[in-house]
Design a protein around this motif. Structure first.
Motif, PDB file in Angstrom:
ATOM      1  N   ARG A  41      56.008 149.833 -52.902  1.00  0.00           N
ATOM      2  CA  ARG A  41      55.260 150.531 -52.291  1.00  0.00           C
ATOM      3  C   ARG A  41      54.332 151.153 -53.205  1.00  0.00           C
ATOM      4  O   ARG A  41      53.284 151.831 -52.694  1.00  0.00           O
ATOM      5  N   GLU A  42      54.561 150.961 -54.468  1.00  0.00           N
ATOM      6  CA  GLU A  42      53.985 151.712 -55.434  1.00  0.00           C
ATOM      7  C   GLU A  42      52.642 150.823 -55.529  1.00  0.00           C
ATOM      8  O   GLU A  42      52.039 151.185 -56.724  1.00  0.00           O
ATOM      9  N   GLY A  43      52.528 149.835 -55.443  1.00  0.00           N
ATOM     10  CA  GLY A  43      52.075 148.541 -55.652  1.00  0.00           C
ATOM     11  C   GLY A  43      51.704 147.721 -56.752  1.00  0.00           C
ATOM     12  O   GLY A  43      50.736 147.278 -56.631  1.00  0.00           O
ATOM     13  N   LEU A  45      54.267 145.658 -57.776  1.00  0.00           N
ATOM     14  CA  LEU A  45      54.080 144.428 -57.266  1.00  0.00           C
ATOM     15  C   LEU A  45      53.775 143.881 -57.081  1.00  0.00           C
ATOM     16  O   LEU A  45      53.004 144.342 -55.551  1.00  0.00           O
ATOM     17  N   ARG A  46      52.731 142.567 -57.022  1.00  0.00           N
ATOM     18  CA  ARG A  46      52.317 142.609 -55.971  1.00  0.00           C
ATOM     19  C   ARG A  46      52.265 140.968 -55.943  1.00  0.00           C
ATOM     20  O   ARG A  46      52.976 139.816 -56.229  1.00  0.00           O
ATOM     21  N   VAL A  47      51.935 140.037 -54.969  1.00  0.00           N
ATOM     22  CA  VAL A  47      51.700 138.681 -54.229  1.00  0.00           C
ATOM     23  C   VAL A  47      51.140 138.388 -53.640  1.00  0.00           C
ATOM     24  O   VAL A  47      50.189 139.042 -53.308  1.00  0.00           O
ATOM     25  N   ASP A  48      51.060 137.227 -54.199  1.00  0.00           N
ATOM     26  CA  ASP A  48      49.542 135.944 -54.706  1.00  0.00           C
ATOM     27  C   ASP A  48      48.509 136.732 -54.770  1.00  0.00           C
ATOM     28  O   ASP A  48      47.683 136.745 -54.176  1.00  0.00           O
ATOM     29  N   GLY A  49      48.586 138.210 -55.705  1.00  0.00           N
ATOM     30  CA  GLY A  49      47.639 138.525 -56.133  1.00  0.00           C
ATOM     31  C   GLY A  49      47.727 139.607 -55.208  1.00  0.00           C
ATOM     32  O   GLY A  49      45.921 140.524 -55.818  1.00  0.00           O
ATOM     33  N   GLY A  50      48.023 140.329 -54.118  1.00  0.00           N
ATOM     34  CA  GLY A  50      47.417 140.715 -53.696  1.00  0.00           C
ATOM     35  C   GLY A  50      48.600 142.633 -53.299  1.00  0.00           C
ATOM     36  O   GLY A  50      50.001 142.056 -53.190  1.00  0.00           O
ATOM     37  N   ALA A  51      48.889 143.643 -52.695  1.00  0.00           N
ATOM     38  CA  ALA A  51      49.948 144.554 -51.880  1.00  0.00           C
ATOM     39  C   ALA A  51      50.446 143.830 -50.894  1.00  0.00           C
ATOM     40  O   ALA A  51      49.779 143.813 -50.223  1.00  0.00           O
ATOM     41  N   VAL A  52      51.185 144.492 -50.707  1.00  0.00           N
ATOM     42  CA  VAL A  52      52.183 143.880 -49.613  1.00  0.00           C
ATOM     43  C   VAL A  52      53.366 145.446 -49.218  1.00  0.00           C
ATOM     44  O   VAL A  52      53.471 145.974 -50.414  1.00  0.00           O
ATOM     45  N   LYS A  53      53.575 144.649 -48.176  1.00  0.00           N
ATOM     46  CA  LYS A  53      54.638 145.892 -47.929  1.00  0.00           C
ATOM     47  C   LYS A  53      56.348 145.288 -48.079  1.00  0.00           C
ATOM     48  O   LYS A  53      56.641 143.891 -47.953  1.00  0.00           O
ATOM     49  N   PRO A  54      57.476 146.117 -48.356  1.00  0.00           N
ATOM     50  CA  PRO A  54      58.727 145.289 -48.319  1.00  0.00           C
ATOM     51  C   PRO A  54      59.360 144.450 -48.004  1.00  0.00           C
ATOM     52  O   PRO A  54      60.022 143.777 -47.577  1.00  0.00           O
ATOM     53  N   LYS A  55      59.229 145.092 -46.169  1.00  0.00           N
ATOM     54  CA  LYS A  55      59.599 144.142 -45.328  1.00  0.00           C
ATOM     55  C   LYS A  55      58.871 143.028 -44.969  1.00  0.00           C
ATOM     56  O   LYS A  55      58.506 141.965 -43.979  1.00  0.00           O
ATOM     57  N   VAL A  58      59.080 136.008 -46.160  1.00  0.00           N
ATOM     58  CA  VAL A  58      58.135 135.341 -47.059  1.00  0.00           C
ATOM     59  C   VAL A  58      58.044 134.146 -45.930  1.00  0.00           C
ATOM     60  O   VAL A  58      59.125 133.533 -45.337  1.00  0.00           O
ATOM     61  N   SER A  59      57.604 133.225 -47.069  1.00  0.00           N
ATOM     62  CA  SER A  59      57.243 131.914 -46.222  1.00  0.00           C
ATOM     63  C   SER A  59      57.786 130.468 -47.387  1.00  0.00           C
ATOM     64  O   SER A  59      58.433 129.536 -47.403  1.00  0.00           O
ATOM     65  N   GLY A  60      58.115 131.045 -48.743  1.00  0.00           N
ATOM     66  CA  GLY A  60      58.479 130.253 -49.581  1.00  0.00           C
ATOM     67  C   GLY A  60      57.057 129.727 -50.223  1.00  0.00           C
ATOM     68  O   GLY A  60      55.997 129.533 -49.949  1.00  0.00           O
ATOM     69  N   GLY A  61      57.337 130.078 -51.404  1.00  0.00           N
ATOM     70  CA  GLY A  61      55.988 129.343 -52.795  1.00  0.00           C
ATOM     71  C   GLY A  61      55.006 130.929 -53.131  1.00  0.00           C
ATOM     72  O   GLY A  61      54.509 130.177 -54.028  1.00  0.00           O
ATOM     73  N   GLU A  62      55.163 131.625 -52.345  1.00  0.00           N
ATOM     74  CA  GLU A  62      54.018 133.488 -53.033  1.00  0.00           C
ATOM     75  C   GLU A  62      54.797 133.443 -54.265  1.00  0.00           C
ATOM     76  O   GLU A  62      55.875 133.070 -55.280  1.00  0.00           O
ATOM     77  N   ARG A  63      53.660 133.360 -55.058  1.00  0.00           N
ATOM     78  CA  ARG A  63      53.507 134.286 -56.631  1.00  0.00           C
ATOM     79  C   ARG A  63      54.392 135.153 -56.605  1.00  0.00           C
ATOM     80  O   ARG A  63      53.130 136.288 -56.220  1.00  0.00           O
ATOM     81  N   VAL A  64      55.276 136.052 -56.800  1.00  0.00           N
ATOM     82  CA  VAL A  64      54.682 137.661 -57.523  1.00  0.00           C
ATOM     83  C   VAL A  64      54.792 137.773 -58.786  1.00  0.00           C
ATOM     84  O   VAL A  64      55.287 137.114 -59.710  1.00  0.00           O
ATOM     85  N   GLU A  65      53.845 138.975 -59.060  1.00  0.00           N
ATOM     86  CA  GLU A  65      54.087 139.256 -60.119  1.00  0.00           C
ATOM     87  C   GLU A  65      54.112 140.877 -60.259  1.00  0.00           C
ATOM     88  O   GLU A  65      54.407 141.618 -59.463  1.00  0.00           O
ATOM     89  N   LEU A  66      55.729 141.470 -61.402  1.00  0.00           N
ATOM     90  CA  LEU A  66      55.283 142.730 -61.461  1.00  0.00           C
ATOM     91  C   LEU A  66      55.154 143.600 -62.626  1.00  0.00           C
ATOM     92  O   LEU A  66      55.549 142.680 -64.542  1.00  0.00           O
TER      93      LEU A  66
END
Length: 316
Positions: A41-43, A45-55, A58-66
């Protein structure tokens, strides 16, 4: 006081369809789901370089960065709860957790946990994720638990656990008189309806449990178990899957007691109030020196007593 946290993860296809926060709480057991949700929520943690919501599903294969900072455990108070410390090293602790002690504060257990005890024993653990816990044990499982005491050792030990370099050996009392040891290689995932349970499912994560016979008893067997992987409830689910559930397991076990027991044996079996599972040994390399470390937790009295009762007319 804060600690910088940087993590990278590729989401496995086995998690497809699950919520992002739930997946990461499973993949990163050193952080609570609520902490991960807050970072999303604080931005931070990003998925494939973008901000997302906790809910996010996922599809599988996403790159997560914290990239975040972890504050000291300001909401968790030190408490003078007795600890059985098996190894006291400047880089880590190994404690013998008693059955019935919750590891970390959470819903229904705001205090009186192992983490409260650890923060009293060593206030220097406060800045570390989950006060340095490297892995977890269920509330009613006893035995060896590893805690890092520095940022460096925490990083090294968590990485070693992920690489399966930390050897965990358990003792389990199970239903049935097993003739020989074996291996259960069955993937595990969450139950589709009851999210608190794990089940064998084809789209689950790989899970491997090795077991050998330690002692044959009346209606039961004491097994020596080694984990090749470390999934939630792995031993409990795998032994139930091969129809030898752990005695006393309230979730995956059986009710009552088997036929053929004496009255004393039947009473002791039925009164055993938890899953008969004990983390007996922990083996790993010292995070600073590389020297081998082995910790051994003696079997608790309740399991010893049940074994002796079930062995009373043993035919060995």
């Amino acid at each position: 006081m804060t600690t910088r946290v940087n993590k990278h993860e590729r989401i496995d296809a086995a998690h497809a369809g699950q919520r992002l926060d739930a997946v990461l709480a499973e993949l990163w057991p050193d952080f609570s789901r609520s902490r991960i949700t807050a970072w999303i929520r604080e931005g931070k943690l990003r998925v494939d370089g973008g901000a997302v919501k906790p809910k996010l599903r996922v599809s599988g294969g996403e790159r997560v960065e914290l990239d975040a900072e972890l504050e000291a455990h300001s909401g968790v108070q030190p408490q003078a709860i007795e600890l059985d410390v098996l190894v006291d090293d400047p880089a880590f602790l190994v404690v013998n957790k008693p059955a019935g002690l919750v590891v970390h504060p959470g819903s229904g257990n705001p205090d009186g946990t192992l983490v409260n005890a650890l923060l009293h024993f060593d206030p220097g653990l406060a800045p570390l994720p989950r006060a340095g816990l490297v892995h977890r044990l269920d509330k009613d499982t006893s035995g060896c638990l590893l805690i890092a005491r520095t940022t460096t050792s925490h990083r090294a030990l968590v990485a070693a656990m992920k690489r399966r370099e930390i050897k965990r050996r358990y003792q389990a009392l199970v239903w049935g008189e097993i003739i020989a040891g074996g291996t259960v290689d069955e993937p595990l995932g969450r139950h589709p309806v009851d999210r608190r349970r794990q089940v064998v499912r084809r789209d689950g994560r790989r899970a491997v449990t090795h077991y050998r016979v330690g002692r044959r008893l009346k209606g039961a067997t004491l097994l020596d178990v080694e984990l090749e992987t470390g999934r939630t409830h792995q031993i409990r689910v795998h032994m139930a899957h091969v129809r030898h559930p752990i005695i006393g397991d309230p979730v995956y076990g059986r009710r009552g007691a088997p036929a053929g027991l004496s009255e004393a044996q039947r009473t002791a079996w039925q009164r055993f109030g938890r899953q008969a599972l004990h983390a007996a040994r922990l083996g790993f390399e010292h995070p600073d020196t590389g020297e081998p470390v082995e910790a051994v937790a003696p079997m608790p009295a309740d399991m010893r007593e049940l074994i002796e009762i079930l062995a009373a007319d043993e035919g060995d």
